[in-house]
Every structure is written in structure tokens, then in C-alpha cells.
Design a protein around this motif. Structure first.
Motif, mmCIF file in Angstrom:
data_model
loop_
_atom_site.group_PDB
_atom_site.id
_atom_site.type_symbol
_atom_site.label_atom_id
_atom_site.label_comp_id
_atom_site.label_asym_id
_atom_site.label_seq_id
_atom_site.Cartn_x
_atom_site.Cartn_y
_atom_site.Cartn_z
ATOM 1 N N LYS A 157 0.848 -1.185 0.000
ATOM 2 C CA LYS A 157 0.000 0.000 0.000
ATOM 3 C C LYS A 157 0.888 1.240 0.000
ATOM 4 O O LYS A 157 1.899 1.293 0.682
ATOM 5 C CB LYS A 157 -0.892 0.016 1.240
ATOM 6 N N THR A 162 -3.605 1.853 -3.843
ATOM 7 C CA THR A 162 -4.474 2.573 -2.919
ATOM 8 C C THR A 162 -5.777 1.836 -2.613
ATOM 9 O O THR A 162 -6.517 2.238 -1.717
ATOM 10 C CB THR A 162 -4.827 3.955 -3.503
ATOM 11 N N ALA A 185 -7.077 -6.174 3.969
ATOM 12 C CA ALA A 185 -6.858 -4.959 3.172
ATOM 13 C C ALA A 185 -7.360 -3.722 3.915
ATOM 14 O O ALA A 185 -6.706 -2.672 3.905
ATOM 15 C CB ALA A 185 -7.555 -5.096 1.826
ATOM 16 N N LEU A 190 -6.410 0.259 2.991
ATOM 17 C CA LEU A 190 -6.778 0.295 1.581
ATOM 18 C C LEU A 190 -8.278 0.574 1.427
ATOM 19 O O LEU A 190 -9.084 0.127 2.245
ATOM 20 C CB LEU A 190 -6.421 -1.026 0.904
#
Length: 332
Positions: A157, A162, A185, A190
Motif C-alpha cells: 500500500k 491505494t 486490506a 486500503l
């Protein structure tokens, strides 16, 4: 008569598969360089050939067999961004999968990612287009394979990576089977999206929202069959990454006039316009805009508003969002 839409209108595209945007000539060239015989995936005109959505997935994966090194992906990224820039795109997000970039191995993924990022940075300097990456496990590869992909995403990340999502055969497995990957995530910071409501019906959108806690839905068009869900999307500010041409070519809807994008927008759902896998569907973003303008009477003002909505939902930092919004709104 519909208003003519300026092809150079600044555009934001949120739903684009990197490998799926590969020009057929580029893939044929790689196949020739590597002596890979994939002639069967092309038609007599040199375009991609497939029978239906599930055969499309097979052809897609066959094309990906030519993409074997970080350098291949660097060249691919430049080719794809050249096409996007020609479409007037100033900001794009692309789905990238470590499954196709090192088989989910983190060390290999970093090498591929560096090559993609270098190409994106070069394109920003030379073409004026900004690209961000959304890591996606492939749904029909199964939940277990999604875990190392989520870990790859979490570990990388940053400036380029992104977001996190999921793509592939929507009828394989259930969204709840991928909660571990999405939790991983999310904890890494994210932003989240998921393909749903393209083939799995309105319920698949509900399931993605309930189990994966996403803020955007890839496609999501079958939500129109459940008006309570449509109201939920509007009230919760869920943005749909709509790909009308893809939906028509694959047979989700018979034509643009039958497509629900206008009805969704009328009910105050935030809809954005993307091409999905443009060479597979013989489309460009300019063509999408022209057809939507012809069928629904949309004007440049409508498209500017949808592009502004796309940027407000974009998985990027505030400075990038503000910069691109000024371009889209004509104040830069």
C-alpha cells in the motif's frame, strides 16, 4: 438530436482491468516474441474472439500468458495509458492482480509493481494522466488464493496501490468467503470495491455491501431490480463503476437503451462511466460517452458531473483529488 461531446473532455475512469485493456496487437507482438501460440483467441480482423462471458474469461487468461516479466508489464502499462490519454482520461484506476504478476509471491510482486509504477510515473510526466492501482484477487481462483493476494496488497500500500477489490466469475463462491482478505486490506488502510451485480443479480450487491463493507461496487447495474437496494445505494453514497458497453457486448442488457444507468442516476445513485476491458468490447471511453449522449440525451454538463462524482469516490489522496477535480470542472 444529442449534443456533440468533445472527445477531449477531461475524464476519470475507475473500472479498468490492466491486462484486459491490452491492445490485441500488443499481445500478438508479445506472443510472437516468446513463440507462444495463442492464435485461437483472435478473430479474422485481429481482435479478441470469444463466445460469452465465461469464454471471455478463458481468452483473457490466455492473453495473460504472454505477460511473463516485469518488463512486459511496464510496456503494457505504457500502451494502456497511451490509449487512455487519447480518450481524454486525466485520472484512471486499474485493477492489478499479483496472481498474474508473480503468482502471489510478495518478492516477485514487488518487482512487477515497481515496473508498473515506473511506467505510470513516466505516463504522468509525458501524457498528463494519473494512474492508481487496485489489487484484486481472482474470485474463481478461490478464497484461499485470495489471502496471499490481500497480503501482497497490504504490504505494498502506498503512492500507487491505494485500493483492494475482487474480480472474476461473480457466480463462483460467495462474498462472505472473502471476508478475511477484505479485512486484511481494510486494516492496512486500503479503500475497498467489489465486482457485483453484473451477473449475480441485486442480491450479490447486497452481499458485497454486507459482508465485504465496500464503498464502491464494480458494475452494480442489476441493483435496479431491487428498488430498496437502489435507495440504499443512494442514501449510503455507494458509487457504482458502470461499464455500459461491456454490459451490452456481454449480453447483460440487449442495448444501451435498455441499460439502467440513467434510471439509477435518476434515483440519485452515484454512477460513473468506465470501459472495463475496452479492446475486448470494441469500445473507447469517447465511444461510451457518444452513445450515452445519443440514447439518453446527456450533455457535457452531465458528464462533467459524473466525472466529478468519480473523483470524489476515487481511491487517491486529497491533493490528487483536488488537482484532478479542478481539471474536470474546468477551473485548472
Amino acid at each position: 438530436m444529442s449534443e456533440r461531446i468533445d472527445p477531449a473532455l477531461p475524464k476519470a475512469e475507475l473500472h479498468l482491468h490492466l491486462e484486459g485493456a491490452a491492445p490485441p496487437a500488443f499481445i500478438r507482438g508479445l506472443a510472437k516474441e516468446k513463440s507462444i501460440d495463442i492464435a485461437g483467441i483472435f478473430d479474422e480482423h485481429g481482435g479478441y474472439a470469444y463466445r460469452d462471458f465465461w469464454h471471455f474469461l478463458e481468452v483473457y487468461e490466455a492473453a495473460c500468458t504472454t505477460l511473463q516479466t516485469p518488463e512486459d508489464f511496464r510496456r503494457l502499462t505504457l500502451a494502456v495509458l497511451e490509449d487512455r490519454a487519447a480518450d481524454g482520461v486525466v485520472y484512471a484506476e486499474t485493477f492489478v492482480s499479483p496472481d498474474f504478476c508473480g503468482g502471489g509471491d510478495l518478492v516477485a510482486w514487488r518487482e512487477y509493481l515497481q515496473a508498473i509504477t515506473e511506467a505510470a510515473d513516466e505516463a504522468e510526466r509525458t501524457m498528463g494522466i494519473t494512474l492508481k492501482g487496485i489489487v484484486t484477487p481472482i474470485r474463481h481462483f478461490g478464497p484461499e488464493k485470495s489471502r496471499p493476494i490481500a497480503q501482497c496488497a497490504a504490504e505494498t500500500k502506498g503512492h500507487f496501490i491505494t485500493g483492494f477489490g475482487i474480480a472474476g466469475d461473480e457466480k463462483a463462491f460467495h462474498p462472505k468467503d472473502f471476508t478475511w482478505a477484505f479485512d486484511c486490506a481494510r486494516e492496512a488502510g486500503l479503500r475497498l470495491t467489489a465486482h457485483a451485480g453484473e451477473w449475480g443479480g441485486a442480491q450479490s450487491v447486497r452481499d458485497a455491501l454486507d459482508h465485504l463493507k465496500v464503498e464502491r461496487i464494480g458494475h452494480g447495474v442489476q441493483s435496479i431490480d431491487d428498488l430498496a437496494l437502489v435507495d440504499r445505494l443512494a442514501e449510503d453514497g455507494i458509487t457504482l463503476e458502470v461499464c455500459p458497453g461491456s454490459n451490452v457486448v456481454l449480453g447483460v442488457y440487449p442495448d444501451f437503451a435498455s441499460h439502467p444507468i440513467a434510471r439509477l442516476r435518476e434515483r440519485e445513485v452515484k454512477v460513473t462511466i468506465s470501459t472495463d476491458d475496452p479492446p475486448f468490447f470494441h469500445t473507447t471511453l469517447v465511444k461510451e460517452y457518444e452513445e450515452l449522449a445519443r440514447v439518453f440525451g446527456w450533455t457535457e454538463e452531465d458528464f462533467r458531473a459524473m466525472n466529478a462524482d468519480a473523483m470524489r469516490a476515487a481511491f487517491c489522496d486529497a491533493a490528487t483529488r483536488d488537482r484532478i477535480l479542478k481539471i474536470i470542472e474546468g477551473s485548472a
